[in-house]
Design a protein around this motif. Structure first.
Motif, PDB file in Angstrom:
ATOM      1  N   MET A  15     -24.203  57.914  23.872  1.00 28.71           N
ATOM      2  CA  MET A  15     -23.660  57.261  25.060  1.00 28.71           C
ATOM      3  C   MET A  15     -24.344  55.905  25.202  1.00 28.71           C
ATOM      4  SD  MET A  15     -21.643  57.619  27.720  1.00 28.71           S
ATOM      5  CE  MET A  15     -21.446  59.369  27.959  1.00 28.71           C
ATOM      6  N   LEU A  16     -23.573  54.812  25.063  1.00 30.76           N
ATOM      7  CA  LEU A  16     -24.140  53.476  25.176  1.00 30.76           C
ATOM      8  C   LEU A  16     -24.001  52.927  26.589  1.00 30.76           C
ATOM      9  CD1 LEU A  16     -22.906  51.926  21.825  1.00 30.76           C
ATOM     10  CD2 LEU A  16     -25.156  52.865  22.353  1.00 30.76           C
ATOM     11  N   LEU A  17     -22.859  53.141  27.195  1.00 31.79           N
ATOM     12  CA  LEU A  17     -22.634  52.734  28.582  1.00 31.79           C
ATOM     13  C   LEU A  17     -22.054  53.917  29.334  1.00 31.79           C
ATOM     14  CD1 LEU A  17     -20.984  49.223  28.101  1.00 31.79           C
ATOM     15  CD2 LEU A  17     -23.294  49.691  28.877  1.00 31.79           C
ATOM     16  N   ASP A  18     -22.555  54.163  30.514  1.00 33.21           N
ATOM     17  CA  ASP A  18     -22.064  55.275  31.319  1.00 33.21           C
ATOM     18  C   ASP A  18     -21.894  54.817  32.762  1.00 33.21           C
ATOM     19  OD1 ASP A  18     -21.259  57.794  32.093  1.00 33.21           O
ATOM     20  OD2 ASP A  18     -23.290  58.592  32.225  1.00 33.21           O
ATOM     21  N   ASN A  19     -20.648  54.776  33.218  1.00 32.41           N
ATOM     22  CA  ASN A  19     -20.307  54.392  34.587  1.00 32.41           C
ATOM     23  C   ASN A  19     -20.771  52.969  34.914  1.00 32.41           C
ATOM     24  OD1 ASN A  19     -18.996  55.007  36.991  1.00 32.41           O
ATOM     25  ND2 ASN A  19     -20.891  55.620  37.984  1.00 32.41           N
ATOM     26  N   ALA A  20     -20.606  52.061  33.948  1.00 34.90           N
ATOM     27  CA  ALA A  20     -21.019  50.671  34.127  1.00 34.90           C
ATOM     28  C   ALA A  20     -19.918  49.880  34.829  1.00 34.90           C
ATOM     29  CB  ALA A  20     -21.323  50.038  32.776  1.00 34.90           C
ATOM     30  N   SER A  21     -20.301  49.075  35.798  1.00 29.25           N
ATOM     31  CA  SER A  21     -19.361  48.224  36.519  1.00 29.25           C
ATOM     32  C   SER A  21     -19.955  46.830  36.655  1.00 29.25           C
ATOM     33  CB  SER A  21     -19.068  48.785  37.908  1.00 29.25           C
ATOM     34  OG  SER A  21     -18.442  50.043  37.811  1.00 29.25           O
ATOM     35  N   ALA A  22     -19.097  45.810  36.488  1.00 32.98           N
ATOM     36  CA  ALA A  22     -19.543  44.425  36.622  1.00 32.98           C
ATOM     37  C   ALA A  22     -18.329  43.533  36.801  1.00 32.98           C
ATOM     38  CB  ALA A  22     -20.328  43.993  35.394  1.00 32.98           C
ATOM     39  N   THR A  23     -18.554  42.371  37.391  1.00 33.80           N
ATOM     40  CA  THR A  23     -17.518  41.355  37.538  1.00 33.80           C
ATOM     41  C   THR A  23     -18.074  40.037  37.031  1.00 33.80           C
ATOM     42  OG1 THR A  23     -16.605  42.464  39.481  1.00 33.80           O
ATOM     43  CG2 THR A  23     -16.029  40.150  39.175  1.00 33.80           C
ATOM     44  N   ILE A  24     -17.312  39.382  36.153  1.00 30.33           N
ATOM     45  CA  ILE A  24     -17.677  38.066  35.645  1.00 30.33           C
ATOM     46  C   ILE A  24     -16.622  37.097  36.151  1.00 30.33           C
ATOM     47  CG2 ILE A  24     -18.125  36.669  33.610  1.00 30.33           C
ATOM     48  CD1 ILE A  24     -18.698  39.334  32.120  1.00 30.33           C
ATOM     49  N   ASN A  25     -17.032  36.188  37.012  1.00 33.30           N
ATOM     50  CA  ASN A  25     -16.106  35.246  37.629  1.00 33.30           C
ATOM     51  C   ASN A  25     -15.846  34.044  36.738  1.00 33.30           C
ATOM     52  OD1 ASN A  25     -15.706  36.557  40.234  1.00 33.30           O
ATOM     53  ND2 ASN A  25     -17.880  36.157  40.514  1.00 33.30           N
ATOM     54  N   LEU A  26     -14.717  33.387  36.967  1.00 33.53           N
ATOM     55  CA  LEU A  26     -14.336  32.193  36.226  1.00 33.53           C
ATOM     56  C   LEU A  26     -15.441  31.147  36.309  1.00 33.53           C
ATOM     57  CD1 LEU A  26     -12.070  30.739  34.682  1.00 33.53           C
ATOM     58  CD2 LEU A  26     -11.285  29.858  36.882  1.00 33.53           C
ATOM     59  N   GLY A  27     -15.849  30.612  35.162  1.00 36.05           N
ATOM     60  CA  GLY A  27     -16.887  29.590  35.103  1.00 36.05           C
ATOM     61  C   GLY A  27     -18.306  30.132  35.087  1.00 36.05           C
ATOM     62  N   GLN A  28     -18.463  31.404  35.306  1.00 32.83           N
ATOM     63  CA  GLN A  28     -19.792  32.018  35.316  1.00 32.83           C
ATOM     64  C   GLN A  28     -20.263  32.227  33.885  1.00 32.83           C
ATOM     65  OE1 GLN A  28     -19.786  35.841  37.258  1.00 32.83           O
ATOM     66  NE2 GLN A  28     -21.905  35.616  37.897  1.00 32.83           N
ATOM     67  N   LYS A  29     -21.534  31.973  33.627  1.00 32.19           N
ATOM     68  CA  LYS A  29     -22.122  32.192  32.308  1.00 32.19           C
ATOM     69  C   LYS A  29     -22.944  33.465  32.351  1.00 32.19           C
ATOM     70  CE  LYS A  29     -22.158  27.353  31.277  1.00 32.19           C
ATOM     71  NZ  LYS A  29     -22.934  26.163  31.025  1.00 32.19           N
ATOM     72  N   VAL A  30     -22.796  34.277  31.310  1.00 32.82           N
ATOM     73  CA  VAL A  30     -23.438  35.584  31.277  1.00 32.82           C
ATOM     74  C   VAL A  30     -24.183  35.740  29.963  1.00 32.82           C
ATOM     75  CG1 VAL A  30     -23.026  38.068  31.304  1.00 32.82           C
ATOM     76  CG2 VAL A  30     -21.623  36.569  32.711  1.00 32.82           C
ATOM     77  N   GLY A  31     -25.364  36.295  30.001  1.00 31.51           N
ATOM     78  CA  GLY A  31     -26.134  36.602  28.803  1.00 31.51           C
ATOM     79  C   GLY A  31     -26.371  38.100  28.707  1.00 31.51           C
ATOM     80  N   LEU A  32     -26.332  38.618  27.496  1.00 37.36           N
ATOM     81  CA  LEU A  32     -26.621  40.035  27.255  1.00 37.36           C
ATOM     82  C   LEU A  32     -27.939  40.136  26.506  1.00 37.36           C
ATOM     83  CD1 LEU A  32     -23.123  41.257  26.053  1.00 37.36           C
ATOM     84  CD2 LEU A  32     -24.180  41.645  28.283  1.00 37.36           C
ATOM     85  N   VAL A  33     -28.907  40.767  27.120  1.00 39.19           N
ATOM     86  CA  VAL A  33     -30.231  40.896  26.523  1.00 39.19           C
ATOM     87  C   VAL A  33     -30.700  42.333  26.703  1.00 39.19           C
ATOM     88  CG1 VAL A  33     -32.611  40.079  26.578  1.00 39.19           C
ATOM     89  CG2 VAL A  33     -30.756  38.511  27.174  1.00 39.19           C
ATOM     90  N   ASP A  34     -31.092  42.963  25.612  1.00 39.10           N
ATOM     91  CA  ASP A  34     -31.660  44.309  25.663  1.00 39.10           C
ATOM     92  C   ASP A  34     -32.147  44.659  24.262  1.00 39.10           C
ATOM     93  OD1 ASP A  34     -32.482  46.818  26.586  1.00 39.10           O
ATOM     94  OD2 ASP A  34     -30.659  47.116  27.748  1.00 39.10           O
ATOM     95  N   LYS A  35     -32.661  45.834  24.093  1.00 42.62           N
ATOM     96  CA  LYS A  35     -33.194  46.255  22.796  1.00 42.62           C
ATOM     97  C   LYS A  35     -32.058  46.527  21.804  1.00 42.62           C
ATOM     98  CE  LYS A  35     -33.336  50.985  24.314  1.00 42.62           C
ATOM     99  NZ  LYS A  35     -34.065  52.155  24.623  1.00 42.62           N
TER     100      LYS A  35
END
Length: 63
Positions: A15-35
């Motif tokens: 199981m990599l993601l379980d019950n994950a929720s998120a919103t990325i708005n127009l123009g928003q910059k997002v980074g993914l960082v983890d092991k």
């Protein structure tokens, strides 16, 4: 905007993601960082349509 709601992703029995929720708005910059092995590349594969989620969903803008 991109909306993840109650997203669940499994790969190879893990199981990599379980019950994950998120919103990325127009123009928003997002980074993914983890092991290593936590699901960053898998999430990008889901966004590209290469895989599907086990549960929940992703909503994309029309354009």
């Amino acid at each position: 905007m991109i909306v993840f709601s109650s997203l669940q992703i499994r790969r190879g029995g893990h199981m990599l993601l379980d019950n994950a929720s998120a919103t990325i708005n127009l123009g928003q910059k997002v980074g993914l960082v983890d092991k290593n092995g936590c699901g960053k590349s898998t999430l990008l594969s889901l966004l590209k349509g290469e895989i599907s989620s086990a549960a929940g969903g992703v909503t994309f803008p029309d354009n």
